[in-house]
Motif scaffolding. Structure first.
Motif, mmCIF file in Angstrom:
data_model
loop_
_atom_site.group_PDB
_atom_site.id
_atom_site.type_symbol
_atom_site.label_atom_id
_atom_site.label_comp_id
_atom_site.label_asym_id
_atom_site.label_seq_id
_atom_site.Cartn_x
_atom_site.Cartn_y
_atom_site.Cartn_z
ATOM 1 N N SER A 164 0.829 -1.201 0.000
ATOM 2 C CA SER A 164 0.000 0.000 0.000
ATOM 3 C C SER A 164 0.863 1.249 0.000
ATOM 4 N N THR A 165 0.275 2.344 -0.486
ATOM 5 C CA THR A 165 0.909 3.642 -0.286
ATOM 6 C C THR A 165 0.912 3.933 1.209
ATOM 7 N N VAL A 166 1.589 4.994 1.598
ATOM 8 C CA VAL A 166 1.726 5.314 3.024
ATOM 9 C C VAL A 166 0.503 6.046 3.582
ATOM 10 N N VAL A 194 4.226 -1.518 3.617
ATOM 11 C CA VAL A 194 3.929 -0.094 3.434
ATOM 12 C C VAL A 194 5.233 0.666 3.598
ATOM 13 N N SER A 195 5.625 1.437 2.593
ATOM 14 C CA SER A 195 6.903 2.136 2.677
ATOM 15 C C SER A 195 6.987 3.240 1.638
ATOM 16 N N MET A 334 -1.000 -7.765 -4.789
ATOM 17 C CA MET A 334 -2.021 -6.742 -4.588
ATOM 18 C C MET A 334 -1.355 -5.405 -4.273
ATOM 19 N N ARG A 335 -1.898 -4.351 -4.859
ATOM 20 C CA ARG A 335 -1.361 -3.004 -4.658
ATOM 21 C C ARG A 335 -2.526 -2.071 -4.335
ATOM 22 N N PHE A 336 -2.311 -1.153 -3.408
ATOM 23 C CA PHE A 336 -3.390 -0.259 -2.988
ATOM 24 C C PHE A 336 -2.924 1.189 -3.046
#
Length: 446
Positions: A164-166, A194-195, A334-336
């Motif tokens: 995920s984005t931060v 997350v980073s 998976m990417r958010f």
């Protein structure tokens, strides 16, 4: 039409839509945007559209004979949220408060102000946060993923890599989906990350390529759309009792757009506060058209910018391809992130007609409608299939027998290459199409 009767009818239409959230999905493909918005005014929210109001009704096409899903590559937007800026709520409220202090509000104006003031406390320290509606959207998506592709998600010890984005609303959206996947398969090995190190492809900032190359940014065209499609006169008479005072003290067009923003995002909350019935059908359509044009100018393949806006997601598409190249066994990536990634990625990948080039913006909604691409929790799912037989499989990069289909918001899409078995395409051909497209863009130095 009598104003009171009009509002009663529009409110009834909205209530009916709430009871049948998927109505728009059942409209014939020939329906115009105006017809779709009349049937479901919530669509006018554009990127604020509640994902669950547009769920598909058509069943997914079964896998080709002898094939099974073994890899999914996904990018999804966070779910419904509060508006981002304090001014989004404060500015229209302040304008109406000033009018109340001078006795310039009609009974309707007083009612609207009360609704805004009742809602304002919920926004305290919540700007941009995921709402319960948004969390629910992602639980539904995760649950349906496991149901739609059990051969993959219920496979013993399946590896699920979720990133995920931060941004907190994105992280919570990721957690909601992963909770459903874990519930469907307790043996799943889920890794969350997350980073800031991932931001370069999960939430790539626009680097100003248009301005740097002297191309049009679309600012002029957007201002023209606002001028052409904002007609606040009726709404001002509804809210205020003194037209001269409004002329001297209120930026009518701006207030109209501000109220519309709050009204359409109310679907992001479990609330009985309703403002959309302030606007008649023509105003709903016009206000949506402004936003449709604005999003197309910023992220679509508008010829005026050289059609380069979708390439803002160059790093994301590269990551999708490069990650797929490493896959040899069943797994999930998976990417958010955000709508400002899903929208241009769908255009870059040319899903259905997302990549269409339209010069006459007045006709844009005939072929390109933003609510079909990026509601809250919008997502792109690339599902890869390989023959069931054979225990050993080469990497995707070299496998000739791998098929792929792409879902946009859980609907099967058409891709920019030929196939004899839609919605399934040969991955090697699609991969080549995208890598060639990327290479041409980079070679041209755009």
């Amino acid at each position: 039409m009598n104003t009171k009767i009009h509002y009663q009818r529009l409110f009834s239409a909205i209530a009916a839509t709430m009871a049948a959230a998927t109505m728009c999905a059942q409209l014939p493909s020939s329906a115009t945007a105006r017809q779709e918005l009349k049937e479901n005014p919530f669509l006018a929210g554009s990127n604020y559209l509640d994902y669950d109001r547009q769920l598909p009704t058509a069943a997914l096409t079964p896998a080709p004979k002898g094939y099974e899903p073994f890899y999914m590559s996904h990018y999804g937007r966070h779910g419904s949220r509060w508006l981002i800026s304090e001014g989004d709520y404060r500015n229209p409220t302040t304008t109406l408060r000033d009018a109340r202090s001078q006795g310039k509000l009609t009974p309707t104006g007083l009612e609207v102000l009360k609704k805004l003031e009742d809602f304002m406390p919920t926004t305290e320290k919540r700007l941009g946060d995921l709402t319960t509606v948004g969390e629910r959207q992602h639980h539904g998506i995760g649950r349906r993923m496991a149901q739609n592709f059990p051969e993959l998600f219920k496979k013993k010890n399946i590896a699920i890599d979720a990133r995920s984005t931060v941004v907190i609303r994105c992280i919570l959206s990721m957690i909601a989906e992963c909770e459903e996947l874990a519930a469907a398969n307790p043996t799943a090995r889920i890794h969350n990350d997350v980073s800031e190190a991932l931001q370069y492809y999960l939430n790539q900032p626009w680097e100003g390529r248009v301005k740097n190359k002297g191309r049009s940014t679309g600012d002029k065209e957007y201002r023209q759309a606002q001028l052409s499609y904002t007609h606040p006169e009726r709404l001002m008479r509804l809210l205020f009792n003194d037209e001269q005072w409004v002329y001297n003290n209120v930026k009518a067009g701006e207030l109209m757009r501000q109220l519309f923003e709050v009204a359409t995002n109310m679907q992001s909350h479990d609330t009985d506060i309703e403002l959309l019935s302030l606007f008649n059908e023509e105003e709903v359509y016009d206000q949506w058209r402004i936003r449709n044009i604005g999003w197309y100018l910023d992220y679509g393949a508008w010829p005026g910018s050289g059609s380069i806006m979708p390439f803002s997601q160059l790093n994301l598409l590269k990551n999708i391809i490069e990650t797929a190249d490493t896959v040899t066994q069943a797994q999930v990536t998976m990417r958010f992130g955000h709508e400002v990634c899903v929208m241009p990625l769908a255009c870059l990948m040319e899903l259905d007609n997302c990549g269409v080039q339209v010069t006459n913006l007045d006709t844009l909604d005939n072929v390109w409608r933003n609510y079909r691409i990026f509601p809250m929790a919008c997502n792109i799912q690339m599902v890869f299939y390989r023959p069931k037989k054979g225990a050993q499989h080469s990497a995707l990069k070299t496998a000739d027998d791998v098929l792929v289909k792409v879902l946009l918001n859980e609907r099967e899409t058409r891709l920019p290459i030929a196939t004899t078995q839609w919605p399934y395409y040969r991955w090697q051909e699609l991969r080549k199409y995208y890598t060639d497209k990327i290479s041409r863009f980079e070679a041209e130095g755009k």
